[in-house]
Write an enzyme that holds these catalytic residues in place. Structure first.
Site, PDB file in Angstrom:
ATOM      1  N   GLY A 303       0.780  -1.345   0.130  1.00 56.21           N
ATOM      2  CA  GLY A 303       0.037  -0.049   0.098  1.00 56.21           C
ATOM      3  C   GLY A 303       0.825   1.080   0.105  1.00 56.21           C
ATOM      4  N   SER A 304       0.270   2.274   0.817  1.00 53.99           N
ATOM      5  CA  SER A 304       0.986   3.592   0.867  1.00 53.99           C
ATOM      6  C   SER A 304       2.400   3.714   1.192  1.00 53.99           C
ATOM      7  CB  SER A 304       0.431   4.609   1.596  1.00 53.99           C
ATOM      8  OG  SER A 304      -1.045   4.882   0.750  1.00 53.99           O
TER       9      SER A 304
END
Length: 589
Positions: A303-304
């Site tokens: 993810g981020s």
């Protein structure tokens, strides 16, 4: 007719007798050491032998401070059961050890072989003076020795790994090395990686020979069987801190993290201080419920957290600066973002609040600028393709300290680089991006250290029995690529710090911690569901203290229902525990 039958019978009987005599000669004179894959001499002796193994001969592991991780040496008093058949100075043993004569007799009566004297149900640990006194008495059948015991507490079981007897595996790995069939062999983790160093030459044991009724055959002499090798068994000195490791395991379990774990690195040495993986491993059945898998060295959707790579590449390549602005009202597909409407933000704030469209935009610009940019900068940061120490060790060119570590991925299909939406998904750490928590922690350590990426070590040295170094593991560069520039490193450090200090930052939860933190959060969609609830990977990775980095820490919870992750609580508790640990160390100096 009957005469012919009698002759045939006599011939058959004579042949059978010849066969039996020949078989007996084969067993007793010819193939005594290899009959039916058995050493008959050794097994015959074993039937008449009672013994107590003092040390199985396999090497052991210690932490960075020399504290044992797998087994401990206890000064013990060994008694042989023939003592109950003869008068001996039991009162002297009772006086030196503090164990009553009645209790010593009771333990002797129930013993059918040599045993360690116990007190209150535990092996009696002798002092150095008690050992000297006992051995000066020279009582036949009474010996004060250092006996090895496995530790009751398991430390870092996924990192250290486990062993088991495996005759076939022994033959495959060491076809030219004569080893007893019951030899323990490393199956996983450091036990597997360092198996060739750790293999037992021979056991150390006390033994004596008995008749069918358990009486001594050759007097009261007990033989001390010792390989008498001043170099083996070896000790593998890890980079772990045993006390910190135990604290991190307790924190993970306190907050109920079911799948995932944490990696804690020493920034200066780029070495593992603690590593925890869940589900936990049952030593009796390591593979139950996937407990043997070390999630910290396996690739997962980040993810981020992966936006750190995009920021590094964009800044280093001059594609963006901290003041470059982005439209954070839109999704990565260019549509209106109904969940988050941040308005127009510069790169600093986009990183703090984790604006997806900002990094999707940068990802597409980077691929147009250089199709290999994402792989290049992931490698420069020590994130990809692997992070663990690998290099030549004697005859092995690619020795790996983390044998279960798997390579990360960024693209499964290079053609996706020509698909804008695929590039956008990749830039925010989705689609085919997979990296390990070990790699994520290494990326944070690289940034904290000033941009130079190194391979992560879990072992510092292999030591001979006498304490001399057999092999030392020096720092190994993670890549041959040029590191990111100092200016880029400073900007990345500011971005990571802003995630915590910005009042809208995804790491603002950590503003009140005793150590200032710099880091990046990540929430990754996994595509899995539990009923109607979406399952995610929840990350927080960073370093601290932010102004003088000492630790890099990556925490991840895998396949957790959205809204139930304990990642932030685990990270915060770990920082608080390390702060307390460091303060206590300073006070003791």
């Amino acid at each position: 007719m009957w005469k012919k039958r009698a002759i045939v019978m006599l011939v058959l009987i004579e042949a059978a007798l010849f066969f039996i005599v020949g078989r007996l000669a084969q067993i007793q004179l010819i193939d005594t050491e290899s009959f039916a894959n058995h050493n008959l001499i050794a097994e015959s002796v074993a039937q008449r032998t009672q013994e107590l193994v003092i040390d199985d001969g396999r090497g052991s592991f210690v932490d960075r401070n020399g504290k044992p991780l797998t087994k401990r040496s206890v000064p013990s008093l060994v008694l042989f059961p023939f003592l109950k058949m003869r008068p001996w100075p039991i009162e002297q043993v009772a006086r030196v050890t503090g164990v009553s004569e009645e209790e010593i007799r009771r333990q002797l009566e129930r013993a059918d072989g040599p045993f360690v004297l116990e007190k209150n149900g535990e092996p009696l640990a002798l002092s150095a003076e008690q050992m000297r006194q006992m051995n000066r008495l020279r009582i036949p059948g009474v010996f004060a020795v250092h006996k090895q015991y496995p530790l009751e507490t398991l430390y870092a079981p996924h990192l250290l790994g486990f062993t088991r007897p495996d005759r076939e595996l022994l033959r495959q790995r060491y076809p030219k090395r004569p080893l007893p069939p019951g030899t323990e062999v490393g199956i996983q983790g450091l036990q597997k990686a360092f198996d060739e160093f750790l293999l037992a030459d021979a056991e150390t044991k006390l033994l004596y020979h008995v008749d069918a009724e358990g009486r001594p055959l050759f007097g009261l002499d007990v033989k001390y069987s010792d390989p008498s090798n001043s170099f083996y068994p070896v000790t593998v000195k890890t980079t772990l801190d045993r006390d910190v490791q135990r604290e991190m395991e307790q924190i993970v379990d306190r907050f109920g993290l079911k799948k995932g774990g944490l990696v804690l690195l020493d920034v200066d040495t780029n070495s593992v201080v603690a590593m925890v993986s869940r589900p936990n491993m049952d030593p009796r059945d390591p593979y139950k419920n996937g407990g043997a898998e070390n999630q910290m060295v396996l690739p997962h959707i980040p993810g981020s957290v992966f936006k750190t790579v995009i920021a590094a590449a964009a800044l280093d390549e001059g594609i963006a600066s901290p003041t470059t602005t982005f439209d954070c009202r839109k999704t990565i597909a260019g549509e209106e973002d109904r969940e988050h409407d941040y308005g127009t933000l510069d790169l600093t704030d986009s990183f703090a609040v984790s604006c997806n469209n900002a990094f999707a935009t940068l990802g597409k610009e980077l691929i147009r600028h250089d199709p290999g940019a994402l792989e290049t900068y992931a490698e420069k940061l020590g994130l990809y393709p692997t992070a663990g120490w690998e290099g030549p060790v004697y005859h092995e060119e690619h020795f790996r300290q983390f044998p279960e570590e798997r390579k990360g991925t960024i693209w499964h299909d290079a053609r996706d680089k020509r698909v804008p939406l695929a590039v956008a998904q990749t830039a925010i750490g989705q689609k085919d991006v997979r990296v390990s928590p070990l790699g994520v922690a290494n990326m944070m350590a690289t940034i904290a250290r000033g941009g130079k990426a190194w391979k992560v070590r879990a072992v510092d040295q292999v030591l001979y029995k006498n304490g001399a170094p057999l092999f030392s593991f020096s720092a190994e560069p993670a890549t041959g690529l040029e590191p990111i520039t100092p200016a880029t490193v400073r900007q990345l450090q500011q971005l990571l710090r802003g995630v915590v200090t910005n009042q809208k930052g995804t790491g603002r939860r950590f503003q009140t911690l005793p150590y200032p933190v710099a880091g990046k959060s990540g929430t990754a969609e996994t595509g899995k569901r539990e009923g109607d609830v979406e399952l995610i990977n929840k990350w927080f990775a960073g370093y601290f203290p932010a102004d003088r980095p000492k630790y890099a820490l990556a925490v991840v919870e895998l396949d957790v229902p959205s809204g139930r992750a304990a990642t932030n609580e685990v990270f915060a508790a770990a920082v608080e525990a390390l702060y307390a640990h460091d303060r206590a160390q300073k006070e003791n100096e």
